[in-house]
Write a protein that holds these residues in place. Structure first.
Motif, PDB file in Angstrom:
ATOM      1  N   ALA A  64      -8.813 -15.632  10.572  1.00  0.00           N
ATOM      2  CA  ALA A  64      -7.346 -15.585  10.503  1.00  0.00           C
ATOM      3  C   ALA A  64      -6.900 -15.106   9.124  1.00  0.00           C
ATOM      4  CB  ALA A  64      -6.782 -16.975  10.793  1.00  0.00           C
ATOM      5  N   ILE A  65      -5.792 -14.380   9.130  1.00  0.00           N
ATOM      6  CA  ILE A  65      -5.207 -13.865   7.884  1.00  0.00           C
ATOM      7  C   ILE A  65      -3.770 -14.372   7.805  1.00  0.00           C
ATOM      8  CG2 ILE A  65      -4.668 -11.756   6.544  1.00  0.00           C
ATOM      9  CD1 ILE A  65      -7.618 -11.794   7.231  1.00  0.00           C
ATOM     10  N   LEU A  66      -3.335 -14.698   6.612  1.00  0.00           N
ATOM     11  CA  LEU A  66      -1.939 -15.141   6.458  1.00  0.00           C
ATOM     12  C   LEU A  66      -0.990 -13.987   6.778  1.00  0.00           C
ATOM     13  CD1 LEU A  66      -2.182 -17.181   3.143  1.00  0.00           C
ATOM     14  CD2 LEU A  66      -1.432 -18.087   5.362  1.00  0.00           C
ATOM     15  N   LYS A  67       0.082 -14.293   7.517  1.00  0.00           N
ATOM     16  CA  LYS A  67       1.036 -13.239   7.876  1.00  0.00           C
ATOM     17  C   LYS A  67       1.681 -12.638   6.635  1.00  0.00           C
ATOM     18  CE  LYS A  67       2.253 -14.240  12.625  1.00  0.00           C
ATOM     19  NZ  LYS A  67       3.122 -14.972  13.519  1.00  0.00           N
ATOM     20  N   LYS A  68       1.800 -13.431   5.571  1.00  0.00           N
ATOM     21  CA  LYS A  68       2.438 -12.887   4.367  1.00  0.00           C
ATOM     22  C   LYS A  68       1.514 -11.872   3.671  1.00  0.00           C
ATOM     23  CE  LYS A  68       1.291 -16.756   1.322  1.00  0.00           C
ATOM     24  NZ  LYS A  68       1.799 -17.862   0.555  1.00  0.00           N
ATOM     25  N   GLN A  69       0.229 -11.838   4.096  1.00  0.00           N
ATOM     26  CA  GLN A  69      -0.686 -10.834   3.538  1.00  0.00           C
ATOM     27  C   GLN A  69      -0.945  -9.704   4.548  1.00  0.00           C
ATOM     28  OE1 GLN A  69      -4.081 -13.253   2.171  1.00  0.00           O
ATOM     29  NE2 GLN A  69      -3.192 -13.161   0.104  1.00  0.00           N
ATOM     30  N   ARG A  70      -0.085  -9.626   5.545  1.00  0.00           N
ATOM     31  CA  ARG A  70      -0.237  -8.638   6.616  1.00  0.00           C
ATOM     32  C   ARG A  70      -0.281  -7.207   6.062  1.00  0.00           C
ATOM     33  NH1 ARG A  70       4.436  -7.232   8.215  1.00  0.00           N
ATOM     34  NH2 ARG A  70       4.705  -5.628   9.792  1.00  0.00           N
ATOM     35  N   ARG A  71       0.694  -6.896   5.206  1.00  0.00           N
ATOM     36  CA  ARG A  71       0.775  -5.534   4.673  1.00  0.00           C
ATOM     37  C   ARG A  71      -0.477  -5.193   3.860  1.00  0.00           C
ATOM     38  NH1 ARG A  71       2.466  -1.925   6.893  1.00  0.00           N
ATOM     39  NH2 ARG A  71       4.104  -3.275   7.665  1.00  0.00           N
ATOM     40  N   THR A  72      -0.930  -6.142   3.028  1.00  0.00           N
ATOM     41  CA  THR A  72      -2.127  -5.924   2.205  1.00  0.00           C
ATOM     42  C   THR A  72      -3.340  -5.666   3.103  1.00  0.00           C
ATOM     43  OG1 THR A  72      -1.206  -7.563   0.705  1.00  0.00           O
ATOM     44  CG2 THR A  72      -3.479  -6.940   0.297  1.00  0.00           C
ATOM     45  N   PHE A  73      -3.451  -6.490   4.157  1.00  0.00           N
ATOM     46  CA  PHE A  73      -4.574  -6.335   5.090  1.00  0.00           C
ATOM     47  C   PHE A  73      -4.559  -4.952   5.748  1.00  0.00           C
ATOM     48  CE2 PHE A  73      -5.750  -6.355   9.595  1.00  0.00           C
ATOM     49  CZ  PHE A  73      -7.102  -6.641   9.500  1.00  0.00           C
ATOM     50  N   LEU A  74      -3.364  -4.552   6.291  1.00  0.00           N
ATOM     51  CA  LEU A  74      -3.267  -3.284   7.020  1.00  0.00           C
ATOM     52  C   LEU A  74      -3.570  -2.093   6.104  1.00  0.00           C
ATOM     53  CD1 LEU A  74      -0.064  -4.027   9.155  1.00  0.00           C
ATOM     54  CD2 LEU A  74      -2.414  -3.881   9.998  1.00  0.00           C
ATOM     55  N   THR A  75      -3.062  -2.136   4.876  1.00  0.00           N
ATOM     56  CA  THR A  75      -3.276  -1.025   3.934  1.00  0.00           C
ATOM     57  C   THR A  75      -4.750  -0.950   3.525  1.00  0.00           C
ATOM     58  OG1 THR A  75      -1.064  -1.454   3.110  1.00  0.00           O
ATOM     59  CG2 THR A  75      -2.436  -0.023   1.740  1.00  0.00           C
ATOM     60  N   GLU A  76      -5.288  -2.100   3.113  1.00  0.00           N
ATOM     61  CA  GLU A  76      -6.671  -2.125   2.625  1.00  0.00           C
ATOM     62  C   GLU A  76      -7.675  -1.725   3.713  1.00  0.00           C
ATOM     63  OE1 GLU A  76      -7.761  -2.540  -0.372  1.00  0.00           O
ATOM     64  OE2 GLU A  76      -9.916  -2.672   0.103  1.00  0.00           O
TER      65      GLU A  76
END
Ligand SMILES: [Fe+2]
Length: 347
Positions: A64-76
């Motif tokens: 699971a990934i925190l939703k607030k780190q969604r953008r970081t996850f998608l970009t990386e």
């Protein structure tokens, strides 16, 4: 404390074989329904940690990934959110989509027709013996109810869509019971659905009785036939039971009790006073009004307004009933301006 709404779930492959991430990795434990930190951001996913991660996933755990780190996850990780199933917006059910459309139609209907005033529309319907507008308004409103609240609401919407489409005897009772209940300040859709389904289903027991009996005015039936006729409430309930129709207990009560009267003179239970629910009395009084007016009770048709005047004045007439309790009774007899009607009759 973090909840499921704070996370989205990814698959093992979404890590793309990398061993360091600018976002945190959590593990969802499906047994305890908890999320635990597994790897902090910018810390290496060592061989030992990787084996432990595989072990946890094998046991049913989820990354699971925190939703607030969604953008970081998608970009990386070079993903579009449409590629991550848990980030996709929940697809609306067909009935929910239909409801949104019906809400828009209701708005357009109101814009075109203005405020719907039940009392004056009811008077007009009585004067012209045309209940199309009352039925149409009830239909436009009922189909905006939410389908996810109760089985009885879903059934009320279904019956409305399939049956509340033309001006006929049953639809007059259903639409008038519904709108009359609203004037008595019953506004909860769950309660209104009980009344709608109760009005629709109260007389399905008639299907088990001889047609010739149903075509004979009630007062012309012999004692034996009348006793059989009175069984229609129980027969309706029996058909619902054998058909395993999933309706609320209150709706079943409406069906069984719609001929119970405050004085204890009704049937099938000869219930008395407060032991009869308001909803049963509402469907009972509306059905009685239309039955009496159409001649189903004493064999002679009478305008609805003059039946209401007789009820208001408590003018005794064979088969005409008054025992619905003061609140319901007064609400019905004030639905039309009886003084105006009297003036008309006098002229
Ligand atoms: Fe009935």
């Amino acid at each position: 404390m973090k909840t499921e709404y704070d996370f989205f779930i990814i698959e093992r492959d979404h890590l793309k074989g990398k061993n360091i991430f600018p976002f945190q990795l959590y593990i969802f434990n499906p047994i305890h329904k908890k999320y635990s930190m597994f790897l902090n951001g910018n810390r290496p996913l060592t061989k030992e940690l990787e084996s432990f991660l595989d072990f946890l996933l094998d046991k049913g755990g989820k990354i699971a990934i925190l939703k607030k780190q969604r953008r970081t996850f998608l970009t990386e990780q070079s993903f579009h959110e449409s590629e991550i199933p848990s980030l996709k917006a929940r697809e609306l059910h067909e009935l929910e989509k239909e409801r949104i459309m019906n809400l828009k139609l209701k708005e357009m209907y109101d814009e075109k027709n203005g405020v719907f005033a039940f009392q004056s529309e009811f008077e007009k319907a009585c004067d012209t013996d045309n209940f199309e507008k009352i039925i149409e308004y009830a239909r436009v409103e009922i189909i905006t109810f939410s389908v996810t609240q109760s089985h009885t609401i879903s059934l009320a919407i279904h019956l409305t869509k399939t049956h509340l489409t033309s001006d006929n005897f049953l639809n007059r009772i259903v639409a008038t019971s519904y709108l009359f209940a609203k004037t008595a300040n019953i506004l909860d859709p769950v309660a209104l659905a009980d009344i709608i389904c109760g009005a629709f289903l109260s007389h399905i027991g008639f299907s088990q009785l001889p047609l010739t009996m149903l075509k004979t005015p009630l007062l012309s039936l012999g004692d034996k036939e009348r006793k059989l006729f009175e069984k229609h409430t129980i027969l309706s309930n029996h058909l619902i039971k054998t058909g395993q129709l999933d309706i609320s207990e209150r709706c079943k009560k409406i069906i069984i009790d719609h001929h119970e009267r405050i004085s204890g003179s009704g049937y099938p239970g000869m219930k008395y006073g407060d032991s009869i629910e308001t909803f049963s009395l509402i469907v009972g009084i509306v059905a009685h009004l239309f039955e009496f007016s159409s001649g189903k009770i004493n064999g002679s048709k009478q305008p609805i307004k003059s039946v209401i005047i007789s009820m208001k004045n408590k003018t005794f007439s064979p088969g005409l009933e008054f025992d619905f309790g003061d609140k319901i009774y007064n609400s019905l007899v004030t639905l039309i301006n009886t003084d105006k009607v009297k003036e008309k009759i006098a002229a």
